[in-house]
Design an enzyme around this catalytic site. Structure first.
Site, PDB file in Angstrom:
ATOM      1  N   ASP A  73       0.732  -1.204   0.010  1.00 52.37           N
ATOM      2  CA  ASP A  73       0.054   0.047   0.102  1.00 52.37           C
ATOM      3  C   ASP A  73       0.939   1.078  -0.041  1.00 52.37           C
ATOM      4  OD1 ASP A  73      -2.133  -1.756   0.128  1.00 52.37           O
ATOM      5  OD2 ASP A  73      -3.221  -0.511   1.770  1.00 52.37           O
ATOM      6  N   VAL A  74       1.859   1.033   0.657  1.00 51.51           N
ATOM      7  CA  VAL A  74       2.834   2.374   0.838  1.00 51.51           C
ATOM      8  C   VAL A  74       3.497   2.640  -0.396  1.00 51.51           C
ATOM      9  CG1 VAL A  74       4.812   3.347   1.724  1.00 51.51           C
ATOM     10  CG2 VAL A  74       2.948   2.303   3.288  1.00 51.51           C
ATOM     11  N   ASN A 119       0.902  10.831  10.309  1.00 46.23           N
ATOM     12  CA  ASN A 119      -0.122  11.268  11.339  1.00 46.23           C
ATOM     13  C   ASN A 119      -0.680   9.796  11.664  1.00 46.23           C
ATOM     14  OD1 ASN A 119      -2.419  12.471  12.868  1.00 46.23           O
ATOM     15  ND2 ASN A 119      -3.684  11.408  11.298  1.00 46.23           N
ATOM     16  N   SER A 140       3.150  11.498  21.060  1.00 48.22           N
ATOM     17  CA  SER A 140       1.993  11.605  22.110  1.00 48.22           C
ATOM     18  C   SER A 140       2.477  12.058  23.364  1.00 48.22           C
ATOM     19  CB  SER A 140       1.239  10.421  22.222  1.00 48.22           C
ATOM     20  OG  SER A 140       0.593  10.130  23.255  1.00 48.22           O
ATOM     21  N   TYR A 189       0.992   1.259  23.187  1.00 46.97           N
ATOM     22  CA  TYR A 189       0.819   2.428  22.376  1.00 46.97           C
ATOM     23  C   TYR A 189       2.039   3.342  23.009  1.00 46.97           C
ATOM     24  CZ  TYR A 189      -1.506   7.083  21.617  1.00 46.97           C
ATOM     25  OH  TYR A 189      -1.410   8.447  20.997  1.00 46.97           O
ATOM     26  N   ALA A 212       5.124   2.415  23.913  1.00 46.77           N
ATOM     27  CA  ALA A 212       6.147   2.197  23.458  1.00 46.77           C
ATOM     28  C   ALA A 212       6.496   2.533  22.110  1.00 46.77           C
ATOM     29  CB  ALA A 212       6.170   0.436  23.541  1.00 46.77           C
ATOM     30  N   ALA A 213       5.088   2.571  21.056  1.00 47.66           N
ATOM     31  CA  ALA A 213       5.462   2.885  19.875  1.00 47.66           C
ATOM     32  C   ALA A 213       5.627   4.494  19.948  1.00 47.66           C
ATOM     33  CB  ALA A 213       4.071   2.608  19.138  1.00 47.66           C
ATOM     34  N   LYS A 214       5.109   5.251  20.830  1.00 47.70           N
ATOM     35  CA  LYS A 214       5.080   6.531  20.721  1.00 47.70           C
ATOM     36  C   LYS A 214       6.362   7.118  21.375  1.00 47.70           C
ATOM     37  CE  LYS A 214       1.197   7.478  18.864  1.00 47.70           C
ATOM     38  NZ  LYS A 214       1.247   7.838  17.348  1.00 47.70           N
TER      39      LYS A 214
END
Length: 255
Positions: free
Chosen positions: A63-64, A84, A137, A150, A152-154
């Site tokens: 998709d990318v 985003n 975040s 969440y 960990a990702a941020k």
């Protein structure tokens, strides 16, 4: 009117609704040419006609690839990438989180950012430089109990941002992260509902507790985030790079 945004070629991931749409419209309103991607068919169908669009899941390499081929066709290059796209991920104690839920959160919130950035960077360098804005975040600078995937990702987004800023600075590519706090909208209400359930309190009681973690005791808006994205991507923010910029009413801790 920010005249330095005129004719900038901008890609916003997950740009058909919420924060992404506010960012896309803000750049458009200041004269930029904007392309967005999203996975939401309904939101894409309702998108403003003067904003280009591609249905794409940033966690999918195929998709990318297709997205960036579309961007090359519609914009003829790229000056600004706004990463985003993200999901809230599961709520629960770490021993109760399903592996597939962890993997999905990391795939979208962190891997997708890498997939898009590795395609965008050569285009922005070819344009003579530009800006990459990564959405992190408040959870990217605070511990967030029962939201470990969440958070960990941020945190990873901030490390990715700071590393890229050093790496790409000589090519005149600025890289910054925006750290939203409690952003008004349906998504945060779902998060509050999940946290209220997990902690055994009412939705309204947890909402009050959540807001009390900010110095302003209030939410922020999608437009607040969009204003910062525009600022760091244009002439007023031309000396800002490698920063984790909180737009959060001063979140002091997360519950």
């Amino acid at each position: 009117m920010n005249a330095s945004a005129k004719d900038l070629r901008v890609l916003v991931t997950a740009g058909a609704a919420g924060i992404g749409l506010a960012i896309a419209r803000t750049f458009r309103d200041h004269g930029a040419k904007v392309h967005v991607c999203d996975v939401d068919d309904k939101a894409l169908a309702a998108l403003d006609k003067d904003i280009h669009k591609t249905k794409a899941d940033v966690s999918s390499l195929a998709d990318v690839e297709r997205l960036f081929a579309d961007v090359q066709k519609t914009l003829g290059g790229l000056d600004v990438l706004v990463n985003n796209a993200g999901i809230a991920g599961p709520t629960g104690k770490v021993e109760d989180i399903k592996v597939e839920d962890w993997d999905r959160c990391i795939a979208i919130d962190l891997n997708g950012m890498f997939y898009c950035t590795r395609k965008a960077m050569p285009m922005i360098k070819a344009a003579g430089g530009g800006s990459i804005v990564n959405l992190s975040s408040a959870a990217g600078r605070h511990g967030f109990p029962q939201r470990s995937p969440y958070a960990a990702a941020k945190w990873g987004v901030v490390g990715f941002t700071k590393s890229l800023a050093v790496e790409a600075g000589p090519d005149k590519v600025r890289v910054n992260a925006i750290l939203p706090g409690i952003v008004e909208g349906e998504r945060i209400e779902r998060v509050i509902a999940a946290k209220a359930k997990a902690t055994g309190v009412s939705h309204e009681d947890f909402r009050k507790t959540f807001l009390a973690t900010t110095s302003l005791h209030s939410t922020v808006t999608a437009q607040d985030i969009a204003n910062m994205a525009l600022f760091v991507s244009t002439e007023p923010g031309s000396r800002i790079t490698g920063q984790a910029l909180a737009v959060d009413g001063d979140v002091r801790y997360l519950v």
